[in-house]
Design a protein around this motif. Structure first.
Motif, PDB file in Angstrom:
ATOM      1  N   GLN A  39      40.150  40.435  44.669  1.00 56.25           N
ATOM      2  CA  GLN A  39      39.175  40.617  43.594  1.00 56.25           C
ATOM      3  C   GLN A  39      38.793  42.085  43.481  1.00 56.25           C
ATOM      4  OE1 GLN A  39      35.524  38.358  44.072  1.00 56.25           O
ATOM      5  NE2 GLN A  39      35.276  38.239  41.837  1.00 56.25           N
ATOM      6  N   LYS A  43      36.142  41.647  37.696  1.00 57.84           N
ATOM      7  CA  LYS A  43      37.237  40.728  37.383  1.00 57.84           C
ATOM      8  C   LYS A  43      37.127  39.473  38.229  1.00 57.84           C
ATOM      9  CE  LYS A  43      40.693  43.975  35.683  1.00 57.84           C
ATOM     10  NZ  LYS A  43      42.129  44.371  35.749  1.00 57.84           N
ATOM     11  N   GLU A  44      37.785  38.429  37.764  1.00 56.08           N
ATOM     12  CA  GLU A  44      37.782  37.181  38.505  1.00 56.08           C
ATOM     13  C   GLU A  44      38.665  37.302  39.748  1.00 56.08           C
ATOM     14  OE1 GLU A  44      37.094  34.026  34.805  1.00 56.08           O
ATOM     15  OE2 GLU A  44      38.924  33.992  35.973  1.00 56.08           O
ATOM     16  N   ARG A  45      38.323  36.496  40.735  1.00 56.35           N
ATOM     17  CA  ARG A  45      39.144  36.435  41.935  1.00 56.35           C
ATOM     18  C   ARG A  45      40.482  35.794  41.566  1.00 56.35           C
ATOM     19  NH1 ARG A  45      35.979  34.812  47.308  1.00 56.35           N
ATOM     20  NH2 ARG A  45      34.715  36.470  46.372  1.00 56.35           N
ATOM     21  N   GLU A  46      41.576  36.408  42.005  1.00 60.50           N
ATOM     22  CA  GLU A  46      42.894  35.903  41.623  1.00 60.50           C
ATOM     23  C   GLU A  46      43.719  35.519  42.842  1.00 60.50           C
ATOM     24  OE1 GLU A  46      45.394  38.680  39.582  1.00 60.50           O
ATOM     25  OE2 GLU A  46      45.290  40.184  41.172  1.00 60.50           O
ATOM     26  N   LYS A 106      43.373  28.054  41.743  1.00 59.86           N
ATOM     27  CA  LYS A 106      41.991  28.331  41.335  1.00 59.86           C
ATOM     28  C   LYS A 106      41.084  28.446  42.563  1.00 59.86           C
ATOM     29  CE  LYS A 106      42.723  28.020  36.890  1.00 59.86           C
ATOM     30  NZ  LYS A 106      42.624  29.211  36.007  1.00 59.86           N
ATOM     31  N   PRO A 107      40.267  29.479  42.623  1.00 66.12           N
ATOM     32  CA  PRO A 107      39.364  29.647  43.773  1.00 66.12           C
ATOM     33  C   PRO A 107      38.446  28.452  43.999  1.00 66.12           C
ATOM     34  CG  PRO A 107      39.432  31.652  42.453  1.00 66.12           C
ATOM     35  CD  PRO A 107      40.181  30.624  41.683  1.00 66.12           C
ATOM     36  N   ASP A 108      38.052  27.776  42.922  1.00 66.46           N
ATOM     37  CA  ASP A 108      37.129  26.647  43.049  1.00 66.46           C
ATOM     38  C   ASP A 108      37.705  25.505  43.880  1.00 66.46           C
ATOM     39  OD1 ASP A 108      35.650  26.860  39.695  1.00 66.46           O
ATOM     40  OD2 ASP A 108      35.379  28.043  41.517  1.00 66.46           O
ATOM     41  N   TRP A 113      35.897  30.245  52.956  1.00 66.02           N
ATOM     42  CA  TRP A 113      36.321  31.600  52.651  1.00 66.02           C
ATOM     43  C   TRP A 113      35.946  32.564  53.768  1.00 66.02           C
ATOM     44  CZ3 TRP A 113      38.834  33.078  48.129  1.00 66.02           C
ATOM     45  CH2 TRP A 113      38.951  32.086  47.149  1.00 66.02           C
TER      46      TRP A 113
END
Length: 123
Positions: A39, A43-46, A106-108, A113
Motif C-alpha cells: 500500500q 491508494k488502496e491496499r493491493e 481482496k484485503p477484506d 495482518w
C-alpha cells in the motif's frame, strides 16, 4: 489467533533485490493461505503474491510476475517474498496476511495482518 511480523524492508536502488520475511505465531500456520499486499499513501491496499497452505500453489499480481517469488517454510512458520529487479513503483509498505481457504485478492477476505514493512526503491 495468528500474529504476523514482517521484516526485511529497506532502501534499495532500482534493479536491486530484497527479501521480505513474515514470521507467524501459533501452531496452525500451515492451515492458512498467506498473501503479501502493499500500500502507498492515498491508494488502496493491493494484492502482490500469495501461496497455498502446502506451498504447492502460488499466485501473483501481473505487475510482479517474473520478478517476485513467494515461498513458505511451514516448519519455521515463515513466508518469504523474494523481490528482484525492483522498480521505483514497487515502493510501498508491504504487509503479510492470512486467511483460511484458497486464493483471494481482496484485503477484506483476510483475517490477520502484520504491521507492515517499508520498501523504498530509488531511481
Amino acid at each position: 489467533q495468528v500474529q504476523l511480523v514482517e521484516s526485511g524492508g529497506g532502501l534499495v536502488q532500482a534493479g536491486g533485490s530484497l527479501r521480505l520475511s513474515c514470521a507467524a505465531s501459533g501452531r496452525t500456520f500451515s492451515s492458512y493461505y498467506l498473501g503479501w499486499f502493499r500500500q502507498v499513501p492515498g491508494k488502496e491496499r493491493e494484492f502482490v503474491a500469495g501461496i497455498s497452505r502446502s506451498g504447492g500453489s502460488t499466485d501473483y499480481a501481473d505487475s510482479v510476475k517474473g520478478r517476485f517469488t513467494i515461498s513458505r517454510d511451514n516448519a519455521k512458520n515463515t513466508v518469504y517474498l523474494q523481490m528482484n529487479s525492483l522498480k521505483p513503483e514497487d515502493t510501498a509498505v508491504y504487509y503479510c496476511a492470512v486467511r483460511r481457504g484458497s486464493y483471494r485478492s481482496k484485503p477484506d477476505h483476510y483475517d490477520y495482518w502484520g504491521q507492515g514493512t517499508q520498501v523504498t526503491v530509488s531511481s
